[in-house]
Design a protein around this motif. Structure first.
Motif, PDB file in Angstrom:
ATOM      1  N   ILE A   1      -7.068   1.467  -4.386  1.00 39.16           N
ATOM      2  CA  ILE A   1      -7.671   1.058  -3.113  1.00 39.16           C
ATOM      3  C   ILE A   1      -8.300   2.231  -2.352  1.00 39.16           C
ATOM      4  O   ILE A   1      -8.694   2.083  -1.207  1.00 39.16           O
ATOM      5  CB  ILE A   1      -6.636   0.324  -2.213  1.00 39.16           C
ATOM      6  CG1 ILE A   1      -5.450   1.224  -1.859  1.00 39.16           C
ATOM      7  CG2 ILE A   1      -6.133  -0.946  -2.896  1.00 39.16           C
ATOM      8  CD1 ILE A   1      -4.478   0.601  -0.836  1.00 39.16           C
TER       9      ILE A   1
ATOM     10  N   LEU B   1     -12.080  -2.453   4.694  1.00 38.14           N
ATOM     11  CA  LEU B   1     -11.193  -1.809   5.663  1.00 38.14           C
ATOM     12  C   LEU B   1     -12.013  -1.657   6.943  1.00 38.14           C
ATOM     13  O   LEU B   1     -12.728  -0.671   7.127  1.00 38.14           O
ATOM     14  CB  LEU B   1     -10.734  -0.444   5.132  1.00 38.14           C
ATOM     15  CG  LEU B   1      -9.650   0.305   5.899  1.00 38.14           C
ATOM     16  CD1 LEU B   1      -8.343  -0.468   5.927  1.00 38.14           C
ATOM     17  CD2 LEU B   1      -9.412   1.680   5.290  1.00 38.14           C
TER      18      LEU B   1
ATOM     19  N   LYS C   1       0.641   4.534  -0.924  1.00 38.32           N
ATOM     20  CA  LYS C   1       0.286   5.964  -0.825  1.00 38.32           C
ATOM     21  C   LYS C   1       1.280   6.683   0.086  1.00 38.32           C
ATOM     22  O   LYS C   1       1.667   6.149   1.126  1.00 38.32           O
ATOM     23  CB  LYS C   1      -1.142   6.132  -0.282  1.00 38.32           C
ATOM     24  CG  LYS C   1      -1.322   5.581   1.116  1.00 38.32           C
ATOM     25  CD  LYS C   1      -2.663   6.016   1.713  1.00 38.32           C
ATOM     26  CE  LYS C   1      -2.854   5.464   3.099  1.00 38.32           C
ATOM     27  NZ  LYS C   1      -3.348   4.096   3.157  1.00 38.32           N
TER      28      LYS C   1
ATOM     29  N   ALA D   1       0.876  -1.184   0.000  1.00 33.85           N
ATOM     30  CA  ALA D   1       0.000   0.000   0.000  1.00 33.85           C
ATOM     31  C   ALA D   1       0.910   1.230   0.000  1.00 33.85           C
ATOM     32  O   ALA D   1       1.415   1.640   1.038  1.00 33.85           O
ATOM     33  CB  ALA D   1      -0.925  -0.018   1.213  1.00 33.85           C
TER      34      ALA D   1
ATOM     35  N   ASN E   1      -4.073   5.145  -3.417  1.00 37.19           N
ATOM     36  CA  ASN E   1      -5.353   5.693  -2.956  1.00 37.19           C
ATOM     37  C   ASN E   1      -5.820   6.933  -3.709  1.00 37.19           C
ATOM     38  O   ASN E   1      -6.981   7.286  -3.629  1.00 37.19           O
ATOM     39  CB  ASN E   1      -5.274   6.081  -1.481  1.00 37.19           C
ATOM     40  CG  ASN E   1      -5.172   4.883  -0.571  1.00 37.19           C
ATOM     41  OD1 ASN E   1      -4.221   4.102  -0.669  1.00 37.19           O
ATOM     42  ND2 ASN E   1      -6.154   4.702   0.293  1.00 37.19           N
TER      43      ASN E   1
ATOM     44  N   ARG F   1       4.628   7.197   6.348  1.00 38.15           N
ATOM     45  CA  ARG F   1       4.302   7.930   5.113  1.00 38.15           C
ATOM     46  C   ARG F   1       4.716   9.381   5.219  1.00 38.15           C
ATOM     47  O   ARG F   1       4.744   9.949   6.288  1.00 38.15           O
ATOM     48  CB  ARG F   1       2.797   7.860   4.862  1.00 38.15           C
ATOM     49  CG  ARG F   1       2.316   6.497   4.449  1.00 38.15           C
ATOM     50  CD  ARG F   1       0.833   6.503   4.145  1.00 38.15           C
ATOM     51  NE  ARG F   1       0.015   6.198   5.305  1.00 38.15           N
ATOM     52  CZ  ARG F   1      -0.327   4.963   5.677  1.00 38.15           C
ATOM     53  NH1 ARG F   1       0.117   3.918   5.026  1.00 38.15           N
ATOM     54  NH2 ARG F   1      -1.090   4.779   6.728  1.00 38.15           N
TER      55      ARG F   1
ATOM     56  N   ARG G   1      -3.047  -5.840   2.391  1.00 35.71           N
ATOM     57  CA  ARG G   1      -2.558  -4.552   1.901  1.00 35.71           C
ATOM     58  C   ARG G   1      -1.698  -3.885   2.977  1.00 35.71           C
ATOM     59  O   ARG G   1      -2.212  -3.334   3.938  1.00 35.71           O
ATOM     60  CB  ARG G   1      -3.746  -3.657   1.522  1.00 35.71           C
ATOM     61  CG  ARG G   1      -4.750  -4.334   0.563  1.00 35.71           C
ATOM     62  CD  ARG G   1      -5.895  -3.391   0.245  1.00 35.71           C
ATOM     63  NE  ARG G   1      -6.498  -2.833   1.440  1.00 35.71           N
ATOM     64  CZ  ARG G   1      -7.560  -3.353   2.058  1.00 35.71           C
ATOM     65  NH1 ARG G   1      -8.146  -4.446   1.608  1.00 35.71           N
ATOM     66  NH2 ARG G   1      -8.033  -2.780   3.146  1.00 35.71           N
ATOM     67  N   ILE G   2      -0.399  -3.943   2.794  1.00 38.61           N
ATOM     68  CA  ILE G   2       0.510  -3.510   3.842  1.00 38.61           C
ATOM     69  C   ILE G   2       1.242  -2.232   3.450  1.00 38.61           C
ATOM     70  O   ILE G   2       1.916  -2.186   2.427  1.00 38.61           O
ATOM     71  CB  ILE G   2       1.519  -4.627   4.146  1.00 38.61           C
ATOM     72  CG1 ILE G   2       0.745  -5.947   4.239  1.00 38.61           C
ATOM     73  CG2 ILE G   2       2.342  -4.292   5.386  1.00 38.61           C
ATOM     74  CD1 ILE G   2       1.066  -6.844   5.316  1.00 38.61           C
ATOM     75  N   GLY G   3       1.069  -1.208   4.284  1.00 41.79           N
ATOM     76  CA  GLY G   3       1.723   0.075   4.040  1.00 41.79           C
ATOM     77  C   GLY G   3       2.910   0.284   4.958  1.00 41.79           C
ATOM     78  O   GLY G   3       4.044  -0.078   4.637  1.00 41.79           O
ATOM     79  N   THR G   4       2.643   0.846   6.136  1.00 41.13           N
ATOM     80  CA  THR G   4       3.729   1.300   7.016  1.00 41.13           C
ATOM     81  C   THR G   4       4.692   0.201   7.476  1.00 41.13           C
ATOM     82  O   THR G   4       5.884   0.447   7.575  1.00 41.13           O
ATOM     83  CB  THR G   4       3.142   1.989   8.268  1.00 41.13           C
ATOM     84  OG1 THR G   4       2.080   1.193   8.780  1.00 41.13           O
ATOM     85  CG2 THR G   4       2.593   3.349   7.914  1.00 41.13           C
TER      86      THR G   4
ATOM     87  N   MET H   1     -13.418  -6.485  -0.994  1.00 40.41           N
ATOM     88  CA  MET H   1     -12.408  -5.751  -0.234  1.00 40.41           C
ATOM     89  C   MET H   1     -13.077  -5.078   0.958  1.00 40.41           C
ATOM     90  O   MET H   1     -14.264  -4.735   0.899  1.00 40.41           O
ATOM     91  CB  MET H   1     -11.772  -4.697  -1.144  1.00 40.41           C
ATOM     92  CG  MET H   1     -10.638  -3.906  -0.547  1.00 40.41           C
ATOM     93  SD  MET H   1     -11.119  -2.397   0.290  1.00 40.41           S
ATOM     94  CE  MET H   1     -10.338  -1.174  -0.742  1.00 40.41           C
TER      95      MET H   1
ATOM     96  N   THR I   1      -4.436  -4.949   7.059  1.00 47.04           N
ATOM     97  CA  THR I   1      -3.388  -3.938   6.880  1.00 47.04           C
ATOM     98  C   THR I   1      -2.232  -4.284   7.834  1.00 47.04           C
ATOM     99  O   THR I   1      -2.263  -5.324   8.487  1.00 47.04           O
ATOM    100  CB  THR I   1      -3.924  -2.529   7.218  1.00 47.04           C
ATOM    101  OG1 THR I   1      -4.250  -2.495   8.614  1.00 47.04           O
ATOM    102  CG2 THR I   1      -5.155  -2.183   6.409  1.00 47.04           C
ATOM    103  N   SER I   2      -1.255  -3.398   7.931  1.00 53.82           N
ATOM    104  CA  SER I   2      -0.090  -3.643   8.802  1.00 53.82           C
ATOM    105  C   SER I   2      -0.497  -4.136  10.190  1.00 53.82           C
ATOM    106  O   SER I   2       0.137  -5.001  10.767  1.00 53.82           O
ATOM    107  CB  SER I   2       0.716  -2.353   8.986  1.00 53.82           C
ATOM    108  OG  SER I   2       1.274  -1.940   7.767  1.00 53.82           O
TER     109      SER I   2
HETATM  110  C1  LIG Z   1      -3.313   2.951   3.703  1.00 59.26           C
HETATM  111  C2  LIG Z   1      -4.130   1.769   3.418  1.00 59.26           C
HETATM  112  C3  LIG Z   1      -3.670   0.473   3.739  1.00 59.26           C
HETATM  113  C4  LIG Z   1      -2.362   0.214   4.463  1.00 59.26           C
HETATM  114  O1  LIG Z   1      -2.407   0.662   5.772  1.00 59.26           O
HETATM  115  P1  LIG Z   1      -1.120   0.480   6.741  1.00 59.26           P
HETATM  116  O2  LIG Z   1      -1.664   0.673   8.091  1.00 59.26           O
HETATM  117  O3  LIG Z   1      -0.153   1.525   6.344  1.00 59.26           O
HETATM  118  O4  LIG Z   1      -0.600  -0.892   6.513  1.00 59.26           O
HETATM  119  C5  LIG Z   1      -4.478  -0.587   3.387  1.00 59.26           C
HETATM  120  N1  LIG Z   1      -5.665  -0.413   2.780  1.00 59.26           N
HETATM  121  C6  LIG Z   1      -6.148   0.805   2.481  1.00 59.26           C
HETATM  122  C7  LIG Z   1      -7.478   0.933   1.814  1.00 59.26           C
HETATM  123  C8  LIG Z   1      -5.392   1.924   2.797  1.00 59.26           C
HETATM  124  O5  LIG Z   1      -5.885   3.142   2.507  1.00 59.26           O
END
Ligand SMILES: *Cc1c(COP(=O)(O)O)cnc(C)c1O
Length: 243
Positions: free
Chosen positions: A94, A178, A51, A49, A72, A242, A233-236, A176, A217-218
């Motif tokens: 996403i 969140l 963004k 992820a 995003n 970010r 979906r892994i971001g941080t 999907m 997510t994370s």
């Molecule tokens: C930002 C985001 C993620 C990732 O989130 P993290 O906490 O950074 O892992 C996953 N899904 C969606 C829809 C997001 O907007």
């Protein structure tokens, strides 16, 4: 330490080392969660992820083995995708998709994960028919019924499914979500379980191509995997914080 490993660590930047380390942690957790759930590792794809993350980081993470990335914001994605066009990345959208961004989105993304309303489907269809192309999508479900979030509510799902099932240009590949954030990721489990139920219920309607359950997510991806996620979906945790 042997000579070759010294040479290797010298050629590797600090950023690369950090990202490699993050990825190792993520992969290990994914493996363990798969084991606990009695699932095959290949059943779960890690999506970066990205963004608010730099093109350089995406490049490195891609080289380290991540093939899916999710953005995003259409404008941010447009810039980054152009800079990374040589790489065989599968881009997913996403975020919340405004109808006035649909035209750009269908050019940029392999999968739009956030289809959640009739108005958006109508606009997608119109643009896709005009271009003579198809589009893979997921249905985003607002599983926690939060006002602040996108996604279709369960009571509206039937109507959306009916509309999608008579679309020739949209290929519905799964769901999907969140879910609401909570300090304790175990509290998120019931939402993931509910998503799995909806997924199983809709599978016969959309058939063969309906294979993906994008959740986690994370903070909670291990629980999501235990409950059947095929895309996390892994971001941080992967990229760091970010900008
Ligand atoms: C930002 C985001 C993620 C990732 O989130 P993290 O906490 O950074 O892992 C996953 N899904 C969606 C829809 C997001 O907007």
């Amino acid at each position: 330490m042997g000579e070759s490993s010294t040479a290797e660590s010298r050629s590797m930047s600090d950023l690369e080392r950090e990202l490699r380390n993050n990825l190792e942690i993520v992969f290990e957790k994914v493996e363990k969660a798969c084991e606990r759930a009695g699932r095959k590792r290949e059943e779960v794809k890690v999506l970066g992820a990205s963004k608010g993350q730099s093109v350089e980081k995406i490049q490195i993470v891609h080289k380290l083995g991540i093939k899916l990335f999710g953005e995003n914001y259409v404008q941010e994605a447009e810039r980054k995708i152009a800079l990374l066009k040589e790489l065989p990345i599968e881009w997913h959208f996403i975020g919340r998709l405004q109808t006035n961004k649909v035209k750009k989105a269908i050019k940029l993304f392999h999968v739009i994960e956030s289809v959640d309303r009739i108005e958006l489907i109508d606009e997608l269809e119109k643009r896709l028919l005009r271009q003579g192309i198809g589009q893979k999508v997921l249905i985003e479900v607002n599983i926690g019924r939060e006002l602040s979030k996108g996604g279709v509510r369960e009571e509206e799902l039937e109507k959306l499914v009916e509309r999608l099932s008579r679309s020739s240009s949209l290929e519905v590949c799964g769901l999907m979500c969140l879910p609401p954030w909570s300090e304790d990721p175990q509290k998120t489990r019931p939402y993931f379980q509910r998503m799995r139920k909806l997924f199983e219920y809709l599978k016969p309607i959309f058939g063969q191509s309906f294979t993906e359950l994008s959740m986690g997510t994370s903070h909670d991806f291990e629980i999501a995997i235990e409950e059947g996620a095929t895309i996390v979906r892994i971001g941080t945790l992967l990229f760091g914080s970010r900008t």
